[in-house]
Design a protein around this motif. Structure first.
Motif, PDB file in Angstrom:
ATOM      1  N   SER A 151     115.049  33.230  53.578  1.00  0.00           N
ATOM      2  CA  SER A 151     114.382  32.352  54.372  1.00  0.00           C
ATOM      3  C   SER A 151     114.000  31.099  53.500  1.00  0.00           C
ATOM      4  CB  SER A 151     112.831  32.829  54.627  1.00  0.00           C
ATOM      5  OG  SER A 151     112.355  33.571  53.396  1.00  0.00           O
ATOM      6  N   GLU A 152     114.538  31.172  52.166  1.00  0.00           N
ATOM      7  CA  GLU A 152     114.289  30.124  51.124  1.00  0.00           C
ATOM      8  C   GLU A 152     115.429  28.719  51.419  1.00  0.00           C
ATOM      9  OE1 GLU A 152     111.941  29.464  49.396  1.00  0.00           O
ATOM     10  OE2 GLU A 152     110.813  31.195  50.162  1.00  0.00           O
ATOM     11  N   ALA A 153     116.181  29.481  51.982  1.00  0.00           N
ATOM     12  CA  ALA A 153     117.471  28.210  52.519  1.00  0.00           C
ATOM     13  C   ALA A 153     116.970  27.091  53.535  1.00  0.00           C
ATOM     14  CB  ALA A 153     118.709  28.935  52.937  1.00  0.00           C
ATOM     15  N   ASP A 154     117.055  25.977  52.939  1.00  0.00           N
ATOM     16  CA  ASP A 154     116.608  24.648  53.722  1.00  0.00           C
ATOM     17  C   ASP A 154     117.950  23.699  54.043  1.00  0.00           C
ATOM     18  OD1 ASP A 154     115.613  22.643  55.142  1.00  0.00           O
ATOM     19  OD2 ASP A 154     113.985  22.479  53.601  1.00  0.00           O
ATOM     20  N   LEU A 178     132.614  25.880  47.147  1.00  0.00           N
ATOM     21  CA  LEU A 178     131.958  25.353  48.614  1.00  0.00           C
ATOM     22  C   LEU A 178     130.723  26.200  48.667  1.00  0.00           C
ATOM     23  CD1 LEU A 178     131.920  23.002  50.795  1.00  0.00           C
ATOM     24  CD2 LEU A 178     133.278  24.648  52.011  1.00  0.00           C
ATOM     25  N   LEU A 179     130.989  27.530  48.927  1.00  0.00           N
ATOM     26  CA  LEU A 179     129.684  28.440  49.290  1.00  0.00           C
ATOM     27  C   LEU A 179     128.577  28.577  48.202  1.00  0.00           C
ATOM     28  CD1 LEU A 179     131.830  31.495  50.535  1.00  0.00           C
ATOM     29  CD2 LEU A 179     130.432  29.824  51.886  1.00  0.00           C
ATOM     30  N   VAL A 180     129.256  28.610  46.981  1.00  0.00           N
ATOM     31  CA  VAL A 180     128.230  28.629  45.929  1.00  0.00           C
ATOM     32  C   VAL A 180     127.591  27.296  45.863  1.00  0.00           C
ATOM     33  CG1 VAL A 180     127.723  28.540  43.383  1.00  0.00           C
ATOM     34  CG2 VAL A 180     129.289  30.128  44.490  1.00  0.00           C
ATOM     35  N   GLY A 181     128.047  26.107  45.739  1.00  0.00           N
ATOM     36  CA  GLY A 181     127.332  24.887  45.722  1.00  0.00           C
ATOM     37  C   GLY A 181     126.342  24.552  47.105  1.00  0.00           C
ATOM     38  N   ALA A 182     126.655  24.960  48.059  1.00  0.00           N
ATOM     39  CA  ALA A 182     125.966  25.042  49.475  1.00  0.00           C
ATOM     40  C   ALA A 182     124.596  26.038  49.224  1.00  0.00           C
ATOM     41  CB  ALA A 182     126.797  25.340  50.638  1.00  0.00           C
ATOM     42  N   SER A 183     124.980  26.996  48.480  1.00  0.00           N
ATOM     43  CA  SER A 183     123.940  27.978  48.354  1.00  0.00           C
ATOM     44  C   SER A 183     122.800  27.284  47.435  1.00  0.00           C
ATOM     45  CB  SER A 183     124.608  29.626  47.712  1.00  0.00           C
ATOM     46  OG  SER A 183     125.452  29.948  48.478  1.00  0.00           O
ATOM     47  N   VAL A 195     118.735  26.163  48.610  1.00  0.00           N
ATOM     48  CA  VAL A 195     117.723  26.765  48.180  1.00  0.00           C
ATOM     49  C   VAL A 195     116.975  26.232  47.008  1.00  0.00           C
ATOM     50  CG1 VAL A 195     117.053  28.746  46.967  1.00  0.00           C
ATOM     51  CG2 VAL A 195     118.861  29.266  48.346  1.00  0.00           C
ATOM     52  N   LEU A 196     117.164  25.308  46.302  1.00  0.00           N
ATOM     53  CA  LEU A 196     116.617  24.752  45.115  1.00  0.00           C
ATOM     54  C   LEU A 196     116.482  23.348  45.467  1.00  0.00           C
ATOM     55  CD1 LEU A 196     118.589  26.146  41.893  1.00  0.00           C
ATOM     56  CD2 LEU A 196     116.504  26.982  43.087  1.00  0.00           C
ATOM     57  N   GLY A 197     117.502  22.436  46.302  1.00  0.00           N
ATOM     58  CA  GLY A 197     117.082  21.222  46.504  1.00  0.00           C
ATOM     59  C   GLY A 197     117.859  20.201  45.200  1.00  0.00           C
ATOM     60  N   ARG A 198     117.729  18.999  45.389  1.00  0.00           N
ATOM     61  CA  ARG A 198     118.522  18.100  44.414  1.00  0.00           C
ATOM     62  C   ARG A 198     117.476  18.455  42.920  1.00  0.00           C
ATOM     63  NH1 ARG A 198     119.008  11.735  43.732  1.00  0.00           N
ATOM     64  NH2 ARG A 198     119.931  11.708  41.736  1.00  0.00           N
ATOM     65  N   GLU A 199     116.175  18.187  43.226  1.00  0.00           N
ATOM     66  CA  GLU A 199     115.230  17.888  41.924  1.00  0.00           C
ATOM     67  C   GLU A 199     115.605  19.138  41.153  1.00  0.00           C
ATOM     68  OE1 GLU A 199     111.391  16.465  42.790  1.00  0.00           O
ATOM     69  OE2 GLU A 199     112.347  14.707  43.589  1.00  0.00           O
ATOM     70  N   LEU A 225     122.417  29.586  39.275  1.00  0.00           N
ATOM     71  CA  LEU A 225     122.475  30.776  40.016  1.00  0.00           C
ATOM     72  C   LEU A 225     121.454  31.698  39.882  1.00  0.00           C
ATOM     73  CD1 LEU A 225     125.327  29.504  40.137  1.00  0.00           C
ATOM     74  CD2 LEU A 225     126.237  31.704  40.657  1.00  0.00           C
ATOM     75  N   ALA A 226     120.898  31.842  38.421  1.00  0.00           N
ATOM     76  CA  ALA A 226     119.837  32.812  37.993  1.00  0.00           C
ATOM     77  C   ALA A 226     118.689  32.340  38.727  1.00  0.00           C
ATOM     78  CB  ALA A 226     119.698  32.758  36.802  1.00  0.00           C
ATOM     79  N   ASP A 227     118.400  31.086  39.002  1.00  0.00           N
ATOM     80  CA  ASP A 227     117.092  30.617  39.328  1.00  0.00           C
ATOM     81  C   ASP A 227     117.245  30.341  40.882  1.00  0.00           C
ATOM     82  OD1 ASP A 227     116.255  29.558  36.989  1.00  0.00           O
ATOM     83  OD2 ASP A 227     116.686  27.588  37.194  1.00  0.00           O
ATOM     84  N   THR A 228     118.451  30.437  41.678  1.00  0.00           N
ATOM     85  CA  THR A 228     118.488  30.528  43.019  1.00  0.00           C
ATOM     86  C   THR A 228     118.214  32.052  43.266  1.00  0.00           C
ATOM     87  OG1 THR A 228     120.154  28.969  43.124  1.00  0.00           O
ATOM     88  CG2 THR A 228     120.180  30.635  44.940  1.00  0.00           C
ATOM     89  N   ALA A 229     118.718  33.012  42.550  1.00  0.00           N
ATOM     90  CA  ALA A 229     118.313  34.548  42.854  1.00  0.00           C
ATOM     91  C   ALA A 229     116.878  34.610  42.516  1.00  0.00           C
ATOM     92  CB  ALA A 229     118.877  35.442  41.595  1.00  0.00           C
ATOM     93  N   VAL A 230     116.026  34.145  41.601  1.00  0.00           N
ATOM     94  CA  VAL A 230     114.795  34.266  41.741  1.00  0.00           C
ATOM     95  C   VAL A 230     113.913  33.523  42.764  1.00  0.00           C
ATOM     96  CG1 VAL A 230     112.701  33.512  40.005  1.00  0.00           C
ATOM     97  CG2 VAL A 230     114.778  34.349  38.996  1.00  0.00           C
ATOM     98  N   ALA A 231     114.468  32.375  43.138  1.00  0.00           N
ATOM     99  CA  ALA A 231     113.707  31.644  44.160  1.00  0.00           C
ATOM    100  C   ALA A 231     113.981  32.443  45.497  1.00  0.00           C
ATOM    101  CB  ALA A 231     114.390  30.295  44.154  1.00  0.00           C
ATOM    102  N   THR A 232     114.691  33.292  45.731  1.00  0.00           N
ATOM    103  CA  THR A 232     115.110  33.906  46.851  1.00  0.00           C
ATOM    104  C   THR A 232     114.291  35.246  46.919  1.00  0.00           C
ATOM    105  OG1 THR A 232     117.238  34.958  46.140  1.00  0.00           O
ATOM    106  CG2 THR A 232     117.337  32.797  47.554  1.00  0.00           C
TER     107      THR A 232
END
Length: 422
Positions: free
Chosen positions: A171-174, A237-242, A246-250, A259-266
């Motif tokens: 649900s975190e993907a925007d 492409l898949l990793v970059g989009a992921s 999830v994290l946004g630019r900033e 990738l670790a921060d993406t896992a935590v955010a999700t």
């Protein structure tokens, strides 16, 4: 033209298509995929995937030019051989110089990245240990090297697949983070990001530099390069989009471990150890392939007298240029222990782009009866390499131009003073 056709320059041909694809993909899917999206997002923002596409187009042109050249010149050495045969001895030498110096720095970066993930407090000793171990693996022959690379690549792809699944399926993907109408980063921002991302693609050179060690090179090399590049582009492409959705630019630009921060955010912090292990495995896989490629270029240059000739010797039992392997391993260890590698990544990117600029210029010299690529391919590749190289940070550009100038000066000195040739 000088050639490296002596008996000491004839390693055994043991690589098939699957082996070559494995080595190329393991070199591309290295430590960069775990870190490169953060600085690229800082430059390009929502245009990150556009920058990735630009990098992929330039990489495709370079890969096509390299594949056509490798089919005509199935020797180890890559663009060093192509530049020498198509443009003249000096250009081949400069390609080999740029590749050897830049990629030796990349080897040190990969070793230090591995150690930083595993045991930061012992980073330098552990990095040296990794270099020594992988040099020993390469020393014993390519069959063992491809086996290790295959295992490492499988581990890394499994980790990346897990992160992509939880990111895009959560649900975190925007998707608004991918809206390119929100911000224009400027041409330097977009192209600077593309230059960084291109550096992550550049591992397919390992396939071409192993031209003397593949079976049926006229078929195997083009096929392996195309398959490896297409597969890695989809992964990136898949990793970059992921990570961007999830994290946004900033947050992505500020992340030291995207990738670790993406896992935590999700909501999947339990994936962090796996991501750490994947980053370590990716670094080792890239380091393994880098040592292979650099040592083959060193051996080819040594066979032609641009480096001490004893480095060209091929091991009677293992069929590898073992002295070049040991020399490259020793050089990487010195850099790991003594050098400040803060600017080494940017310098290495400049060297890689210079290397491929010479490859595309060499492809322009192929005749119509030599399976020459469409003219647009090497032209776009050459122009893209030059533009991306000079879009990198100024310090990297200055260092890269200075090192290339030093290499040219050394070549000129050897020509003027024949006694220096050995």
């Amino acid at each position: 033209m000088t050639t490296s056709s002596g008996s000491q320059a004839r390693p055994s041909r043991v690589l098939g298509t699957a082996d070559a694809v494995t080595l190329g993909a393991s070199a591309m899917v290295g430590a960069g995929v775990f870190a490169v999206f953060a600085p690229a997002a800082e430059e390009a923002g929502a245009w990150l995937l556009v920058a990735l596409l630009i990098a992929a187009v330039v990489a495709y042109c370079n890969a096509t030019s390299s594949a056509r050249l490798a089919a005509r010149h199935p020797e180890s050495g890559g663009t060093y051989v192509y530049g020498r045969e198509r443009l003249g001895e000096m250009w081949g030498y400069l390609a080999g110089w740029a590749f050897t110096v830049g990629k030796t720095a990349s080897c040190a970066v990969m070793a230090l990245t591995f150690a930083a993930y595993v045991a930061p407090e012992w980073s330098r000793p552990l990095a040296v240990g990794a270099v020594v171990c992988l040099t020993a693996v390469n020393y014993t022959g390519l069959r063992k090297s491809t086996g290790v690379a295959r295992i490492l690549l499988a581990l890394v792809l499994a980790v990346l697949a897990a992160v992509v699944a939880v990111a895009l399926g959560g649900s975190e993907a925007d998707a608004r983070h991918l809206d390119v109408s929100t911000q224009w980063p400027g041409f330097f921002g977009l192209l600077g990001a593309a230059g960084m991302l291109f550096f992550a693609f550049a591992g397919y050179a390992r396939i071409a530099t192993l031209g003397g060690e593949v079976r049926d090179p006229s078929t195997t090399i083009p096929r392996a390069i195309g398959l490896a590049l297409a597969g890695v582009f989809v992964v990136y492409l898949l990793v970059g989009a992921s990570v961007l959705t999830v994290l946004g630019r900033e947050r992505l630009a500020a992340s030291a471990a995207p990738l670790a921060d993406t896992a935590v955010a999700t909501g999947w912090p339990q994936l962090v150890p796996a991501v750490t292990a994947g980053a370590a495995a990716a670094s080792l896989g890239a380091l393994l392939a880098l040592i292979l490629g650099v040592s083959r270029t060193v051996a080819a240059m040594a066979a032609d007298g641009h480096l001490p000739r004893f480095l060209a010797r091929v091991h009677d039992r293992f069929g590898v240029p073992h002295r070049a392997e040991l020399a490259v391993g020793a050089g990487v260890c010195v850099l790991v222990l003594a050098a400040d590698l803060g600017d080494a990544i940017g310098f290495s990117a400049f060297g890689v782009l210079a290397y491929y600029a010479i490859a595309n210029a060499s492809a322009l010299r192929l005749g119509p009866d030599e399976n020459r690529p469409p003219l647009l391919v090497p032209v776009v590749g050459l122009a893209g390499c030059v533009v991306l190289a000079f879009s990198l940070p100024l310090n990297s550009v200055i260092a890269g131009v200075g090192v290339l100038a030093l290499g040219a000066a050394l070549w000129w000195v050897r020509r003027v003073l024949p006694g220096l040739r050995s």
